[in-house]
Design an enzyme around this catalytic site. Structure first.
Site, mmCIF file in Angstrom:
data_model
loop_
_atom_site.group_PDB
_atom_site.id
_atom_site.type_symbol
_atom_site.label_atom_id
_atom_site.label_comp_id
_atom_site.label_asym_id
_atom_site.label_seq_id
_atom_site.Cartn_x
_atom_site.Cartn_y
_atom_site.Cartn_z
ATOM 1 N N CYS A 153 -6.407 2.073 5.583
ATOM 2 C CA CYS A 153 -7.005 0.835 6.079
ATOM 3 C C CYS A 153 -6.425 0.536 7.464
ATOM 4 C CB CYS A 153 -6.730 -0.312 5.110
ATOM 5 S SG CYS A 153 -4.993 -0.851 5.072
ATOM 6 N N HIS A 180 0.843 -1.186 0.000
ATOM 7 C CA HIS A 180 0.000 0.000 0.000
ATOM 8 C C HIS A 180 0.883 1.242 0.000
ATOM 9 C CE1 HIS A 180 -3.890 -1.953 1.751
ATOM 10 N NE2 HIS A 180 -3.321 -2.699 0.824
ATOM 11 N N CYS A 204 -2.579 -0.037 7.433
ATOM 12 C CA CYS A 204 -1.784 1.183 7.267
ATOM 13 C C CYS A 204 -1.903 2.093 8.483
ATOM 14 C CB CYS A 204 -2.200 1.904 5.998
ATOM 15 S SG CYS A 204 -1.781 0.939 4.506
ATOM 16 N N GLU A 227 0.806 3.945 1.702
ATOM 17 C CA GLU A 227 1.192 4.421 3.024
ATOM 18 C C GLU A 227 2.393 3.650 3.568
ATOM 19 O OE1 GLU A 227 -1.878 3.513 1.940
ATOM 20 O OE2 GLU A 227 -3.409 4.276 3.322
#
Length: 149
Positions: free
Chosen positions: A82, A52, A85, A54
Site C-alpha cells: 500500500c 502491516h 508501506c 512490510e
C-alpha cells in the site's frame, strides 16, 4: 529469479489467515539469501492499523542490523504494498521490492498513489511485481470469500 521467498511467505500468510489477519506476509532478505526478518500482518492482534507485514519486517530488520537504511536488501511481500508501506520502503531505502499479487484497489506501487513515481519520492527501489501472482491472489480471495459467508 527464485520464487522461493514468496513461496515461504505464502506459508506465513496462511498462518495469518488462521489467526484472523488478512493473509499478507513480508520478508527482508539479504543479497546472499539470508532472511533477516519475516512477518505477517498483525493489525487485528495489535489493534493497530499500521501493523502491516512490510512495516513490521522493515522495523525488525533495522533493529537486527543496527541500521536505518536497507539499500542492499530486498523486501519480498505477497501483495503489492500500500502507499504507507511503499513510502516506508522509500524512507528505509530498500534496494528492491518483489511482490506477488497486484492490488488495483489498495496498492501504492503500480496502482493508486504510485509512490515511487512521485517527484517527492527521494528513493526508488527496483520493483518486480506479479511473482506467483496467481497463488498469492488466490489466498487473499479465499480469505475474503470466507469472511463474507
Amino acid at each position: 529469479m527464485s520464487t522461493q521467498p514468496i513461496q515461504s511467505l505464502l506459508t506465513i500468510a496462511r498462518v495469518a489467515a488462521e489467526a484472523g489477519e488478512v493473509p499478507i506476509a513480508a520478508s527482508i532478505v539479504a543479497a546472499n539469501g539470508e532472511v533477516i526478518a519475516s512477518f505477517h500482518n498483525e493489525v487485528e492482534q495489535r489493534r493497530d492499523a499500521t501493523a502491516h507485514a512490510e512495516l513490521l519486517a522493515i522495523q525488525m530488520a533495522c533493529r537486527k542490523l543496527g541500521r536505518k537504511y536497507l539499500e542492499e536488501y530486498t523486501l519480498y511481500v505477497t501483495l503489492e504494498p500500500c502507499a504507507m508501506c511503499a513510502q516506508a520502503a522509500a524512507h528505509a531505502k530498500i534496494g528492491k521490492i518483489i511482490y506477488g499479487a497486484y492490488d488495483p484497489k489498495g496498492g501504492g506501487v503500480e496502482h493508486g498513489a504510485r509512490v515511487f513515481a512521485q517527484a517527492t519520492c527521494h528513493h526508488t527501489p527496483e520493483i518486480i511485481g506479479g511473482v506467483m501472482e496467481a497463488e498469492c491472489g488466490a489466498l487473499l480471495r479465499a480469505f475474503f470469500k470466507e469472511k463474507r459467508t
